[in-house]
Design an enzyme around this catalytic site. Sequence first.
Site, PDB file in Angstrom:
ATOM      1  N   SER A  16       0.833  -1.218   0.000  1.00  0.00           N
ATOM      2  CA  SER A  16       0.000   0.000   0.000  1.00  0.00           C
ATOM      3  C   SER A  16       0.867   1.267   0.000  1.00  0.00           C
ATOM      4  O   SER A  16       0.472   2.287  -0.577  1.00  0.00           O
ATOM      5  CB  SER A  16      -0.981   0.002   1.179  1.00  0.00           C
ATOM      6  OG  SER A  16      -0.312   0.138   2.396  1.00  0.00           O
ATOM      7  N   ASN A  17       2.046   1.198   0.604  1.00  0.00           N
ATOM      8  CA  ASN A  17       2.952   2.359   0.546  1.00  0.00           C
ATOM      9  C   ASN A  17       3.517   2.529  -0.862  1.00  0.00           C
ATOM     10  O   ASN A  17       3.669   3.657  -1.351  1.00  0.00           O
ATOM     11  CB  ASN A  17       4.078   2.220   1.571  1.00  0.00           C
ATOM     12  CG  ASN A  17       3.604   2.586   2.964  1.00  0.00           C
ATOM     13  OD1 ASN A  17       3.451   3.763   3.291  1.00  0.00           O
ATOM     14  ND2 ASN A  17       3.330   1.588   3.783  1.00  0.00           N
ATOM     15  N   HIS A 112       8.652   2.856   9.097  1.00  0.00           N
ATOM     16  CA  HIS A 112       8.317   1.932  10.184  1.00  0.00           C
ATOM     17  C   HIS A 112       7.053   2.443  10.894  1.00  0.00           C
ATOM     18  O   HIS A 112       6.948   3.640  11.172  1.00  0.00           O
ATOM     19  CB  HIS A 112       9.493   1.845  11.168  1.00  0.00           C
ATOM     20  CG  HIS A 112       9.253   0.843  12.253  1.00  0.00           C
ATOM     21  ND1 HIS A 112       9.342  -0.508  12.014  1.00  0.00           N
ATOM     22  CD2 HIS A 112       8.895   0.986  13.547  1.00  0.00           C
ATOM     23  CE1 HIS A 112       9.039  -1.152  13.139  1.00  0.00           C
ATOM     24  NE2 HIS A 112       8.772  -0.265  14.072  1.00  0.00           N
TER      25      HIS A 112
HETATM   26  C1  GRF Z   1       3.992  -0.632   6.715  1.00  0.00           C
HETATM   27  O1  GRF Z   1       3.231  -0.508   7.884  1.00  0.00           O
HETATM   28  C2  GRF Z   1       5.412  -0.186   6.936  1.00  0.00           C
HETATM   29  O2  GRF Z   1       5.534   0.788   7.918  1.00  0.00           O
HETATM   30  C3  GRF Z   1       6.101  -1.446   7.388  1.00  0.00           C
HETATM   31  O3  GRF Z   1       5.483  -2.478   6.669  1.00  0.00           O
HETATM   32  C4  GRF Z   1       4.161  -2.094   6.319  1.00  0.00           C
HETATM   33  C5  GRF Z   1       4.042  -2.303   4.850  1.00  0.00           C
HETATM   34  O4  GRF Z   1       2.714  -2.127   4.414  1.00  0.00           O
HETATM   35  N1  GRF Z   1       7.532  -1.368   7.170  1.00  0.00           N
HETATM   36  P1  GRF Z   1       2.405  -2.089   2.876  1.00  0.00           P
HETATM   37  O5  GRF Z   1       2.973  -3.374   2.257  1.00  0.00           O
HETATM   38  O6  GRF Z   1       3.067  -0.876   2.286  1.00  0.00           O
HETATM   39  O7  GRF Z   1       0.925  -2.042   2.754  1.00  0.00           O
END
Ligand code: GRF
Length: 189
Positions: A16-17, A112
């Site tokens: 999602s990021n 994080h």
């Molecule tokens: C996020 O909460 C990030 O902070 C952590 O892993 C998660 C990844 O989520 N490092 P996504 O795969 O981007 O949805």
Amino acid sequence: MKKMKKIAVFASGNGSNFQAIIDEIEQGRLFAEIVALVTDKPDCFAVERAHNHNVPVFAFDPKKYTSKDEYEKEIAFYLIEKSVSLVVLAGYMRLVGDVLLKAFPNRIINIHPALLPAFAGKNGILQAWQYGVKIFGVTVHYVDAGMDTGKIIAQECFKANGKETLTEIEQKIHTIEHQLYPQVIREIL
Ligand code: GRF
């Protein structure tokens, strides 16, 4: 003319990021090109997102290599050839090793879902929740050889009202992440 910077995103899961960064670029708010999605999980949803947006995928199976150095050499070669100037970890569930750290000194960042140095490692949100913290947050930091130990670049937090469920806290944190990460990338580039 300003030169478009090339970035690579590393992910092992939902992505999602990664999606938030894609959206920011497609909406013209982030002047960058994602030239690679690197993943150790070829079936993860991040790969589908990459295909949907024509982002080339470098997928590898760590078990097929004798060491971290071996697969990181291949990744480094691939990224250097594509002139990547910033490596963005977004849910990449492995420690970065010497080869990549030396190939991209001070050019690897991570997000994080907790206020580091508290609740490093896996399940940062759950760790904070179980500890009973009243202030939750997100950290973006440079990556070094440790687990979530690199120099902090940005943090954002919010106060819990005590009535949220874990799912609601998770949603709030992800909303912050999706806005903070592209913003930090923009500033660094
Ligand atoms: C996020 O909460 C990030 O902070 C952590 O892993 C998660 C990844 O989520 N490092 P996504 O795969 O981007 O949805």
